[in-house]
Design a protein around this motif. Structure first.
Motif, mmCIF file in Angstrom:
data_model
loop_
_atom_site.group_PDB
_atom_site.id
_atom_site.type_symbol
_atom_site.label_atom_id
_atom_site.label_comp_id
_atom_site.label_asym_id
_atom_site.label_seq_id
_atom_site.Cartn_x
_atom_site.Cartn_y
_atom_site.Cartn_z
ATOM 1 N N PRO A 167 2.949 3.610 10.091
ATOM 2 C CA PRO A 167 3.285 3.441 11.666
ATOM 3 C C PRO A 167 2.204 4.796 12.295
ATOM 4 O O PRO A 167 1.625 5.347 11.719
ATOM 5 N N ASP A 168 2.889 4.664 13.613
ATOM 6 C CA ASP A 168 2.109 5.902 14.386
ATOM 7 C C ASP A 168 2.691 7.323 13.716
ATOM 8 O O ASP A 168 3.799 7.006 13.698
ATOM 9 N N GLY A 178 -6.823 -4.007 15.045
ATOM 10 C CA GLY A 178 -5.794 -5.078 15.525
ATOM 11 C C GLY A 178 -4.869 -4.675 16.454
ATOM 12 O O GLY A 178 -4.293 -5.624 16.955
ATOM 13 N N THR A 179 -4.870 -3.408 17.004
ATOM 14 C CA THR A 179 -3.849 -3.078 18.080
ATOM 15 C C THR A 179 -4.360 -3.538 19.375
ATOM 16 O O THR A 179 -5.630 -3.520 19.869
ATOM 17 N N PRO A 227 -0.929 -0.339 11.537
ATOM 18 C CA PRO A 227 0.601 -0.095 11.282
ATOM 19 C C PRO A 227 1.199 -1.580 10.901
ATOM 20 O O PRO A 227 2.467 -1.723 10.726
ATOM 21 N N ASN A 228 0.460 -2.681 10.893
ATOM 22 C CA ASN A 228 1.054 -3.944 10.464
ATOM 23 C C ASN A 228 0.859 -4.381 9.338
ATOM 24 O O ASN A 228 0.035 -4.585 8.417
ATOM 25 N N MET A 229 2.099 -4.426 8.336
ATOM 26 C CA MET A 229 2.243 -4.501 7.164
ATOM 27 C C MET A 229 1.428 -5.964 6.714
ATOM 28 O O MET A 229 1.149 -6.041 5.792
ATOM 29 N N GLN A 286 3.150 7.568 5.213
ATOM 30 C CA GLN A 286 4.355 7.901 6.118
ATOM 31 C C GLN A 286 4.360 9.312 6.279
ATOM 32 O O GLN A 286 4.384 10.109 5.299
ATOM 33 N N GLU A 304 6.041 -5.203 3.308
ATOM 34 C CA GLU A 304 6.917 -4.482 4.325
ATOM 35 C C GLU A 304 8.403 -4.201 3.293
ATOM 36 O O GLU A 304 8.986 -3.063 3.606
ATOM 37 N N PHE A 345 7.706 -0.975 1.667
ATOM 38 C CA PHE A 345 7.414 0.115 2.482
ATOM 39 C C PHE A 345 8.838 0.634 2.891
ATOM 40 O O PHE A 345 9.125 1.632 2.978
ATOM 41 N N GLY A 348 3.934 -0.510 16.522
ATOM 42 C CA GLY A 348 3.346 1.049 15.786
ATOM 43 C C GLY A 348 4.500 1.753 15.243
ATOM 44 O O GLY A 348 4.242 2.855 14.740
ATOM 45 N N VAL A 349 5.776 1.275 15.123
ATOM 46 C CA VAL A 349 6.912 2.054 14.400
ATOM 47 C C VAL A 349 6.923 1.460 13.084
ATOM 48 O O VAL A 349 6.279 0.518 12.608
#
Lengths: 306, 239
Positions: free
Chosen positions: A37-38, A160-161, A190-192, A205, A297, A300, B164-165
């Motif tokens: 993630p961010d 991809g954002t 950030p996309n699983m 993380q 996911e 994660f 983003g989270v």
């Protein structure tokens, strides 16, 4: 030989530990994903590898060159597509490409073959200013500019954002085709669900690596029995299932809730019937229960919780 | 009952028709995904539904008011949260709540009670006087959503709420959304991430200004013979 080698890289910004003892290697022609993630530390690692940021400790090498001592040589052999669109908005598509080629002492002509499959898609707009392009087209231009000097290693920070699923898929198809040219790629997301498109991934993380493996290797490490359950009232369903005996975890997962049992539990028809009876007693409607394979996911989530 | 009801809602910019006669209904308490490719007309449609842009023709009723004739009434009854802009980073949590409460015309006494309730629910009491900019992204999003609900709107518009989270924080956020829907608030979610679309009760897909498909994620997956919403999206958008 590994094209990218990180050994015990750490970096902090004041009290914030952006990268903590990060080590991994990427081989030639591999697509390696940094998934997190961010705030996981993805951009920090890119900036260290792109020789734009000094690590506090540890070493990083690209094609055998040291990221600190030999940064000049490294800059000639890498391509970097930052997360934020960083081309010249007031130059046209063609001018941007010419500029980046010239900076590297090359020309559009010299490496046209490499960018052609991507560039033909934006060539009809070559006289348009970069700032006026759509999200998907901006990305294709940014990729062309990062490739125009035929780099050995390509860094792609969250490509991809901000783009829709159609452009995103086209983008991944382009990356796959670049592999044929032997280009090594480090890509973050950030996309699983994009993890599955990489050869290997590191799950990040809060500046730490939780796992490194192939996507299959990661999901096969998920040992707990997992079921997908749904009913009309998902909010109540999740709340109720968390109270059920033997349940280790329950969380929303798309149109289903994922129901995780303790490792010692075996999935059986008896168990399914028990859940059904439990939910019927709580007046749930249209109940559906099925076994499901864990995704990146699910893994994660499990890593974060432990 | 429908909380959003549009009839041939249209908006043109010169010769270009950004939104082309869209007709659809959203039910009260529904989680509705509003999807479409870049440039499909989503933003223009949303601007009309939130009373920020007048339609060229057609009609839209939101929370019982006509968006063209009574945009101010519409604005008072809706909430909005976006990942890009929601809270002021250089104000504290308490100050942000007070600011948005004031903008929506809540009385100071109400703001105080609501602030206490909100802080307790999010377990943020100890951090109330910290700057929002210092909060982790996931907390900012939960707070922003709670602030968007402060004036008890009947519908909240969410723009890419969880991109983003981390997956765990995303779940916690969706539970807040489910909870709001459970008490009758309608949620309209726009997103590029089909993962978020899977959580919606029904979704619509815009292509070139028109609504090309509208159904539950499950029915769309069956209809387009797709294994996930990403594939549905690509099949519809690529035509």
């Amino acid at each position: 030989m590994s094209q990218i080698i990180l050994e015990n890289i750490s970096k902090s910004y004041g009290p914030l530990l952006a990268a903590q003892d990060i080590s991994f290697e990427v081989s030639k022609g591999e697509i390696f994903g940094l998934i997190g993630p961010d705030g996981a530390g993805k951009t920090t690692l890119f900036r260290i590898l792109a020789t734009l940021l000094l690590a506090d400790s540890g070493t990083a090498r690209i094609c055998g060159l040291d990221c600190v001592k030999e940064y000049r040589q490294i800059r000639k052999i890498i391509g970097y597509m930052p997360g934020r669109f960083s081309l010249y908005q007031d130059l046209t598509v063609e001018e941007n490409l010419e500029f980046f080629a010239a900076v590297f002492g090359s020309s559009i002509k010299a490496n046209y073959d490499l960018i052609a499959p991507i560039y033909v898609q934006i060539e009809p707009f070559k006289n348009r200013r970069a700032g006026a392009l759509s999200g998907g087209m901006k990305q294709k231009l940014a990729l062309c500019c990062a490739l125009i000097h035929k780099p050995e290693v390509l860094f792609l920070d969250e490509p991809g954002t901000g783009v829709d699923p159609v452009s995103r898929q086209e983008f991944w198809e382009m990356l796959a085709s670049l592999r044929a040219h032997g280009i090594t790629m480090l890509v973050s997301t950030p996309n699983m669900d994009e993890a599955e498109l990489c050869d290997r991934v590191a799950l990040l993380q809060k500046g730490k690596i939780m796992a490194i493996d192939t996507p299959k290797g990661i999901t096969s490490g998920f040992k707990s029995p997992l079921l997908a359950v749904r009913s009309v009232d998902m909010y109540q369903l999740i709340k109720d299932l968390r109270d059920m005996e033997g349940v280790a975890d329950c969380y929303a997962f798309g149109e289903y809730a994922h129901l995780k049992f303790r490792e010692s539990t075996t999935l059986s028809l008896t168990l399914t019937n028990e859940i059904l009876a439990f939910l019927n007693a709580k007046n749930h409607q249209n109940i559906e229960i099925k076994p499901v394979q864990a995704t990146i996911e699910d893994c994660f989530i499990e890593f974060i919780k432990h | 009952m429908s909380i959003i009801s549009t009839e041939k809602l249209t908006r043109s910019f010169g010769a270009f028709t950004a939104v082309n006669a869209i007709t659809f209904d959203v039910k009260e308490g529904e989680i509705f995904g509003f999807l479409g490719a870049n440039g499909a007309g989503k933003t223009t449609a949303l601007k009309m539904l939130t009373g920020l842009l007048a339609p060229t023709s057609g009609k839209a009723m939101v929370a019982g008011y006509d968006v063209w004739r009574e945009p101010e009434q519409v604005k008072r009854r809706i909430g909005y949260m976006s990942q890009r802009f929601s809270l002021y980073e250089d104000l504290t949590i308490r100050e942000n709540i007070r600011l948005f409460g004031g903008i929506y015309g809540l009385r100071l006494a109400d703001i105080k009670t609501k602030t206490a309730r909100l802080l307790e629910k999010l377990a943020l009491e100890a951090d109330a006087d910290k700057l929002v900019g210092a909060l982790p992204l996931g907390w900012k999003q939960k707070l922003a959503f709670s602030v968007a609900l402060l004036h008890e709107p009947r519908i909240v518009f969410l723009d890419e709420p969880t991109s983003g989270v981390d997956p765990l924080t995303r779940r916690q956020f969706w539970e807040l959304i489910y909870e709001a829907a459970h008490i009758g608030v309608t949620l309209m979610v726009t997103t590029h991430f089909m993962e978020e679309a899977e959580y919606c009760g029904r979704v619509s897909m815009m292509v070139d200004g028109r609504i090309e498909a509208l159904d539950t994620p499950r029915n769309l997956k069956t209809q387009y013979d797709a294994k996930n919403m990403d594939e549905v999206f690509r099949k519809i958008a690529r035509g």
